[in-house]
Design a protein around this motif. Structure first.
Motif: not given
Length: 487
Positions: A358-385
């Motif tokens: 209710g405080d702050a909006g968030a991106p609505r496109d699921p693809a945005w989240y998936w790209r970020n997850i994939e982009d962080t897997r190498a450097t954040q293998p446990v917690f990026g997802a």
């Protein structure tokens, strides 16, 4: 025809309307029925507040507050309000939050005022949303199928909350809680509020200083959130911060290999953790009937790594999960594991969603989240997802107000540990820049969330208590250390 008034009786006054019904209300204090507060002779009351501050003649909510009087009325200086974090944490029990760290001088000079923010605890709320899972923040797992399942799940979680009372739900916001705080201040007859907030409570405190700078007294913010990163950005920042916390814990665990058999070097310990995530993905680890998979094992680690004081708890938990991996369903063998499973199965953090989304909006496109997850897997293998996973906020109605932009010169004392995984150190540094008259107290080389704690740092505790008692900020920023080794 209306009946004539009884002879000699005073005519009834019309009920106050508009703002008068809020600012002229008489608080009815009563026992709290909360052990800590009752032992401290505390008292509680319900404050009537507008549901929507833009419509004072509309619907109302009640906000539950508590008061513990200053121990030396002759020296009383004012009120000290507090918030324990969340969002969604109950703040009514101020004694539980601050009773073991405030100095006798502060207790002598301040009434302690606790408050359940609107939407929380004994204040007006819409109840649980009936989610099928307990936590809205968890890992997306190791593959696209798991993320797709979480996307559908998050949409359903949002819908189950919003359908309950959408008009009221959208008014459970930090800005309205700040307004409620100022209403409480006025009803208590105070010119200003002294305030202690930790974690989310720092965001609430920063918002209050921006909205009510002239009503801001001695402000102490512990383990700060960069208001420009709240909410989605903060959760993203958990990814690298949790990875660093895992590395810090792995250094300790490697010295205990004879006990926990997780690896004799930090690298081996980390490899054990990463392999256990993959194992949980291939075959969920069922303990007490609950399937711990690649969505929930990282969350369990996240929930425990926030403090070096939980090093043993992390090691014992990982060892128990590892022992159950690859085998048939089993029963927990420790009280801690039973509690972890019970929390995953039974608790529901929908109040967090109601306020954060209710405080702050968030991106609505699921693809945005998936790209970020994939982009962080190498450097954040446990917690990026986990840090980048989609949440119900992606499907929430747009906030009723834009998020507060904090840029002010209100004096404040900011506390931040360099190893804090929940509110990373950079967040405290940034808030220090945004609040130009603040002072930053750095707790150096300690992995912990919240610095104002018993037996952690005398330097930190003395700095906070001196400021609250005397009202004078340090002349410059301070670096503190823990009283005892933390690794």
């Amino acid at each position: 025809m209306a009946a004539a008034p009884v002879s000699g009786a005073a005519p009834e006054r019309p009920a106050p309307t508009g703002w008068d019904r809020f600012y002229q209300q008489q608080l009815e204090w009563k026992p709290c029925g909360v052990e800590n507060l009752d032992k401290a002779d505390g008292e509680c009351a319900d404050v009537l507040a507008p549901m929507d501050y833009g419509q004072p003649d509309g619907r109302t909510v009640t906000v539950a507050i508590s008061r513990v009087h200053a121990t030396d009325p002759a020296r009383r200086q004012g009120i000290l309000m507090s918030n324990p974090g969340g969002p969604g944490g109950s703040g009514l029990d101020s004694v539980d939050l601050l009773g073991d760290v405030l100095s006798p001088d502060v207790l002598a000079t301040h009434d302690l005022i606790g408050m359940d923010p609107r939407g929380v605890g004994d204040s007006t709320h819409t109840g649980r949303c009936g989610w099928p899972i307990s936590e809205m923040i968890h890992s997306a797992g190791l593959d696209l199928l798991g993320f797709a399942q979480d996307t559908v799940l998050s949409a359903g979680m949002a819908a189950s909350c919003v359908v309950r009372d959408p008009d009221m739900l959208r008014q459970f916001t930090t800005r309205n809680t700040a307004r409620d705080m100022d209403l409480v201040r006025a009803l208590l007859g105070e010119q200003t509020i002294d305030y202690y907030g930790d974690s989310y409570g720092t965001y609430l405190g920063a918002v209050f200083t921006q909205m009510f700078p002239q009503r801001s007294g001695r402000i102490v913010l512990d383990s700060n959130i960069d208001p420009d990163r709240y909410w989605e950005g903060l959760v993203q920042d958990w990814g690298p911060a949790d990875e660093a916390a895992l590395d810090n814990w792995a250094i300790w665990a490697a010295t205990k290999d004879d006990t926990y058999r997780l690896g004799s070097t930090p690298q081996q310990v980390r490899a054990t953790i990463e392999e256990l995530v993959r194992t949980a993905h291939r075959q969920p680890i069922v303990i007490d009937g609950y399937a711990i998979d690649d969505h929930w094992f990282p969350f369990i680690l996240h929930s425990l790594l926030h403090s070096y004081r939980l090093n043993v708890a992390v090691a014992e938990t990982v060892r128990e999960i590892a022992d159950a991996a690859g085998g048939p369903p089993t029963a927990s063998r420790s009280t801690r594991m039973r509690a972890i499973v019970a929390q995953l199965r039974e608790s529901e953090d929908s109040v967090l969603a109601q306020i954060a989304c209710g405080d702050a909006g968030a991106p609505r496109d699921p693809a945005w989240y998936w790209r970020n997850i994939e982009d962080t897997r190498a450097t954040q293998p446990v917690f990026g997802a986990l840090g980048n996973n989609i949440q119900p906020c992606a499907f929430w109605p747009a906030p009723v107000e834009t998020p507060t932009v904090v840029r002010n010169s209100v004096p404040a004392l900011l506390l931040q540990a360099t190893g804090d995984p929940r509110t990373p150190y950079a967040h405290g540094v940034r808030l220090h820049q945004l609040m130009t008259e603040s002072r930053l107290v750095t707790l150096q080389d300690v992995r912990i969330h919240l610095t104002f704690r018993p037996n952690l740092s005398t330097c930190v505790n003395n700095t906070i208590n001196t400021y609250l008692a005397e009202g004078t900020l340090p002349t410059e920023d301070i670096t503190c250390t823990a009283d005892k080794p933390t690794q």
